[in-house]
Design a protein around this motif. Sequence first.
Motif, short mmCIF file in Angstrom:
data_model
loop_
_atom_site.label_atom_id
_atom_site.label_comp_id
_atom_site.label_asym_id
_atom_site.label_seq_id
_atom_site.Cartn_x
_atom_site.Cartn_y
_atom_site.Cartn_z
N ALA A 125 0.03 -13.61 1.74
CA ALA A 125 -0.55 -13.78 0.41
C ALA A 125 -0.63 -12.45 -0.33
O ALA A 125 -0.51 -12.38 -1.55
CB ALA A 125 -1.94 -14.41 0.53
N MET A 126 -0.83 -11.37 0.43
CA MET A 126 -0.96 -10.03 -0.15
C MET A 126 -0.63 -9.00 0.92
O MET A 126 -0.90 -9.22 2.10
CB MET A 126 -2.39 -9.81 -0.68
CG MET A 126 -2.71 -8.41 -1.15
SD MET A 126 -4.46 -8.23 -1.68
CE MET A 126 -4.36 -8.90 -3.34
N HIS A 127 -0.03 -7.91 0.52
CA HIS A 127 0.17 -6.76 1.41
C HIS A 127 -0.70 -5.62 0.90
O HIS A 127 -0.73 -5.35 -0.31
CB HIS A 127 1.63 -6.32 1.44
CG HIS A 127 2.49 -7.20 2.29
ND1 HIS A 127 2.88 -6.85 3.57
CD2 HIS A 127 3.02 -8.42 2.06
CE1 HIS A 127 3.62 -7.82 4.08
NE2 HIS A 127 3.72 -8.79 3.18
N LEU A 128 -1.40 -4.95 1.82
CA LEU A 128 -2.27 -3.84 1.45
C LEU A 128 -1.89 -2.59 2.23
O LEU A 128 -1.61 -2.66 3.43
CB LEU A 128 -3.74 -4.16 1.74
CG LEU A 128 -4.34 -5.36 1.01
CD1 LEU A 128 -4.23 -6.62 1.84
CD2 LEU A 128 -5.80 -5.09 0.67
N ALA A 129 -1.87 -1.47 1.53
CA ALA A 129 -1.73 -0.16 2.16
C ALA A 129 -3.00 0.61 1.82
O ALA A 129 -3.30 0.85 0.65
CB ALA A 129 -0.50 0.57 1.63
N VAL A 130 -3.75 0.97 2.85
CA VAL A 130 -5.04 1.64 2.68
C VAL A 130 -4.92 3.04 3.25
O VAL A 130 -4.50 3.22 4.39
CB VAL A 130 -6.15 0.86 3.41
CG1 VAL A 130 -7.50 1.53 3.20
CG2 VAL A 130 -6.18 -0.60 2.96
N VAL A 131 -5.29 4.04 2.46
CA VAL A 131 -5.16 5.41 2.93
C VAL A 131 -6.41 6.19 2.55
O VAL A 131 -7.00 5.98 1.49
CB VAL A 131 -3.90 6.09 2.33
CG1 VAL A 131 -4.01 6.25 0.82
CG2 VAL A 131 -3.61 7.42 3.00
N SER A 132 -6.86 7.05 3.47
CA SER A 132 -8.00 7.91 3.16
C SER A 132 -7.55 9.03 2.24
O SER A 132 -6.38 9.38 2.18
CB SER A 132 -8.60 8.49 4.45
OG SER A 132 -7.62 9.22 5.17
N ALA A 133 -8.50 9.60 1.51
CA ALA A 133 -8.17 10.63 0.52
C ALA A 133 -7.53 11.85 1.15
O ALA A 133 -6.76 12.57 0.50
CB ALA A 133 -9.42 11.03 -0.26
N ASP A 134 -7.80 12.09 2.44
CA ASP A 134 -7.19 13.24 3.12
C ASP A 134 -5.87 12.87 3.81
O ASP A 134 -5.28 13.68 4.52
CB ASP A 134 -8.15 13.86 4.13
CG ASP A 134 -8.58 12.88 5.22
OD1 ASP A 134 -8.03 11.75 5.28
OD2 ASP A 134 -9.47 13.23 6.01
N LEU A 135 -5.43 11.61 3.63
CA LEU A 135 -4.18 11.08 4.18
C LEU A 135 -4.19 10.93 5.70
O LEU A 135 -3.17 10.60 6.30
CB LEU A 135 -2.96 11.93 3.78
CG LEU A 135 -2.67 12.11 2.29
CD1 LEU A 135 -1.35 12.84 2.10
CD2 LEU A 135 -2.67 10.79 1.55
N LYS A 136 -5.34 11.15 6.35
CA LYS A 136 -5.36 11.11 7.81
C LYS A 136 -5.44 9.69 8.37
O LYS A 136 -5.11 9.47 9.53
CB LYS A 136 -6.53 11.96 8.33
CG LYS A 136 -6.34 13.45 8.10
CD LYS A 136 -7.49 14.26 8.65
CE LYS A 136 -7.27 15.74 8.42
NZ LYS A 136 -8.42 16.55 8.92
N THR A 137 -5.91 8.76 7.57
CA THR A 137 -6.03 7.38 8.02
C THR A 137 -5.17 6.49 7.15
O THR A 137 -5.26 6.54 5.93
CB THR A 137 -7.48 6.89 7.95
OG1 THR A 137 -8.29 7.71 8.80
CG2 THR A 137 -7.61 5.45 8.39
N PHE A 138 -4.32 5.68 7.79
CA PHE A 138 -3.47 4.72 7.09
C PHE A 138 -3.60 3.36 7.76
O PHE A 138 -3.55 3.26 8.99
CB PHE A 138 -2.00 5.17 7.11
CG PHE A 138 -1.06 4.13 6.54
CD1 PHE A 138 -0.87 4.02 5.17
CD2 PHE A 138 -0.40 3.24 7.38
CE1 PHE A 138 -0.03 3.06 4.65
CE2 PHE A 138 0.45 2.28 6.86
CZ PHE A 138 0.64 2.18 5.49
#
Length: 202
Positions: A125-138
Amino acid sequence: IIGQDLNAFAHIHPEDLGPITEDMVKRATLPLRYTFPKPGRYVIGIDFAARDEAYSKTVMVDVTAPKAMENPAPVFSNKGAFDGYDVALRSSPEKVIAGVDTTLRYRIEKDGSAVKDLQPYLGAAMHLAVVSADLKTFIHAHGMVTGGSHIHDHLHAPPPPERFGPEIDADITFPEKGIYKVFSQVSHNGRVLLFEFMVRVE
């Protein structure tokens, strides 16, 4: 692919360049092509499956030039206008806490009316890409039709109906405190729409 300014974003697949050959699969080597729009640091989130197991890996890439991207000033809002669509986002629980299961609920409208004929995008239904502001978590997550069963195993989740909306739920557990950017993609009338929100995790 997400840039450190949290604006540069791309969601691409090896199939975008042509068919996947037997030799590519045998060598486990798949080509991708992307033009980085500006200098700076990028995180590349890679998702793949092997022997009925799903895997997610990340790689950092530094793109050089005289002036690199700057980290963004966070803007928090639970409503946004995206290419003619109005999207409201709310979380449950309302305060997002690190390590606690959180449901993000999207409501999508166009011209003041609820959009009830969204279509599946790449089997979800949806694809999500979640990233922390420091790029360390995806995190790569999938949304599901609101009211359906919440299955965290995206590899074995049932496909959404052919038409659905206006609400989509996405279950995410943010691992640490901080600021995250959530890129979300859905399909409507043959177009892939991109919604972007920033979330503060306490």
